[in-house]
Design a protein around this motif. Structure first.
Motif, PDB file in Angstrom:
ATOM      1  N   ALA A  25       0.799  -1.237  -0.011  1.00 58.39           N
ATOM      2  CA  ALA A  25      -0.170  -0.176  -0.018  1.00 58.39           C
ATOM      3  C   ALA A  25       0.680   1.189  -0.133  1.00 58.39           C
ATOM      4  O   ALA A  25       0.368   2.164  -0.705  1.00 58.39           O
ATOM      5  CB  ALA A  25      -0.869   0.013   1.282  1.00 58.39           C
ATOM      6  N   ARG A  26       1.851   1.287   0.783  1.00 52.80           N
ATOM      7  CA  ARG A  26       2.651   2.475   0.839  1.00 52.80           C
ATOM      8  C   ARG A  26       3.458   2.946  -0.414  1.00 52.80           C
ATOM      9  O   ARG A  26       3.218   4.114  -0.741  1.00 52.80           O
ATOM     10  CB  ARG A  26       3.798   2.065   1.700  1.00 52.80           C
ATOM     11  N   GLN A  27       3.920   1.913  -1.009  1.00 51.06           N
ATOM     12  CA  GLN A  27       4.227   2.063  -2.387  1.00 51.06           C
ATOM     13  C   GLN A  27       3.526   2.436  -3.471  1.00 51.06           C
ATOM     14  O   GLN A  27       3.287   3.327  -4.240  1.00 51.06           O
ATOM     15  CB  GLN A  27       5.180   0.852  -2.917  1.00 51.06           C
ATOM     16  N   GLY A  28       1.993   1.809  -3.414  1.00 50.84           N
ATOM     17  CA  GLY A  28       0.931   1.885  -4.188  1.00 50.84           C
ATOM     18  C   GLY A  28       0.405   3.541  -3.923  1.00 50.84           C
ATOM     19  O   GLY A  28       0.348   4.012  -5.151  1.00 50.84           O
ATOM     20  N   LEU A  29       0.204   4.060  -3.061  1.00 51.19           N
ATOM     21  CA  LEU A  29      -0.009   5.167  -2.703  1.00 51.19           C
ATOM     22  C   LEU A  29       0.821   6.343  -3.427  1.00 51.19           C
ATOM     23  O   LEU A  29       0.487   7.273  -4.022  1.00 51.19           O
ATOM     24  CB  LEU A  29      -0.420   5.536  -1.496  1.00 51.19           C
ATOM     25  N   GLU A  30       2.279   6.301  -2.994  1.00 53.63           N
ATOM     26  CA  GLU A  30       3.168   7.083  -3.470  1.00 53.63           C
ATOM     27  C   GLU A  30       2.880   6.930  -5.161  1.00 53.63           C
ATOM     28  O   GLU A  30       3.066   8.092  -5.895  1.00 53.63           O
ATOM     29  CB  GLU A  30       4.604   6.621  -3.160  1.00 53.63           C
ATOM     30  N   ALA A  31       2.877   5.782  -5.627  1.00 52.57           N
ATOM     31  CA  ALA A  31       2.788   5.628  -7.158  1.00 52.57           C
ATOM     32  C   ALA A  31       1.490   6.506  -7.724  1.00 52.57           C
ATOM     33  O   ALA A  31       1.663   7.032  -8.842  1.00 52.57           O
ATOM     34  CB  ALA A  31       2.628   4.306  -7.757  1.00 52.57           C
ATOM     35  N   THR A  56      -2.341  -3.736   0.863  1.00 54.50           N
ATOM     36  CA  THR A  56      -1.958  -3.895  -0.565  1.00 54.50           C
ATOM     37  C   THR A  56      -2.976  -3.017  -1.427  1.00 54.50           C
ATOM     38  O   THR A  56      -4.170  -2.721  -1.010  1.00 54.50           O
ATOM     39  CB  THR A  56      -1.984  -5.132  -1.069  1.00 54.50           C
ATOM     40  N   LEU A  57      -2.381  -2.485  -2.763  1.00 54.59           N
ATOM     41  CA  LEU A  57      -3.351  -1.864  -3.453  1.00 54.59           C
ATOM     42  C   LEU A  57      -3.152  -2.643  -4.777  1.00 54.59           C
ATOM     43  O   LEU A  57      -2.082  -3.060  -5.243  1.00 54.59           O
ATOM     44  CB  LEU A  57      -2.855  -0.557  -3.960  1.00 54.59           C
ATOM     45  N   GLY A  58      -3.968  -2.655  -5.878  1.00 54.57           N
ATOM     46  CA  GLY A  58      -4.106  -3.278  -7.044  1.00 54.57           C
ATOM     47  C   GLY A  58      -4.540  -2.272  -8.144  1.00 54.57           C
ATOM     48  O   GLY A  58      -5.565  -1.682  -8.081  1.00 54.57           O
ATOM     49  N   PHE A  59      -3.636  -2.296  -9.020  1.00 57.23           N
ATOM     50  CA  PHE A  59      -3.926  -1.329 -10.087  1.00 57.23           C
ATOM     51  C   PHE A  59      -4.297  -2.118 -11.561  1.00 57.23           C
ATOM     52  O   PHE A  59      -3.764  -3.337 -11.846  1.00 57.23           O
ATOM     53  CB  PHE A  59      -2.466  -0.684 -10.743  1.00 57.23           C
TER      54      PHE A  59
END
Length: 133
Positions: A25-31, A56-59
């Motif tokens: 999630a941390r990396q995904g939010l930054e992205a 987690t985040l899913g794109f």
């Protein structure tokens, strides 16, 4: 991989044939922030899912992305439309998986090359921030 610029997000209730890139999630939010800041140059961020625990985040990315995805710290899986629901009028309940950025709010899926670059930049930013402590 080139983006066609077409909206591959399906209509309400349709099950799309897309791939899903999952990241911490941390990396995904930054992205997400990185892509949004550079949207004029690189294209918009597409629909993004979050898990109920917030880990987690899913794109959503175009079908076929999983065949060549090899970015460490992330995974890309083919959905083949399984388990995907769009256009739900009700927001997810607390603790449930739901949309951070729903398809109807953001349009096309995220270009995999744009996502790859943003995730790399996000990882470098997080590493730099963690090393400053």
């Amino acid at each position: 991989m080139e983006s066609t610029g077409t909206n591959t997000a399906p209509g309400p209730g349709a099950a799309p044939d897309l791939d899903l890139v999952t990241v911490p999630a941390r990396q995904g939010l930054e992205a997400v922030d990185i892509i949004r800041r550079s949207a004029g140059r690189s294209g918009p961020v597409g629909p993004v899912l979050h898990d109920g625990s917030g880990d987690t985040l899913g794109f959503l990315v175009p079908p076929g992305t999983a065949d060549a995805w090899d970015l460490p710290g992330s995974a890309c899986t083919q959905t083949n439309g399984r388990g995907m629901r769009f256009g739900d009028a009700v927001s997810p309940t607390a603790g449930a998986t739901g949309w951070l950025l729903p398809p109807e709010a953001v349009g096309p899926v995220t270009d995999p090359e744009v996502l790859r670059a943003a995730l790399g930049e996000a990882a470098r930013l997080i590493e730099a921030a963690d090393n400053c402590r």
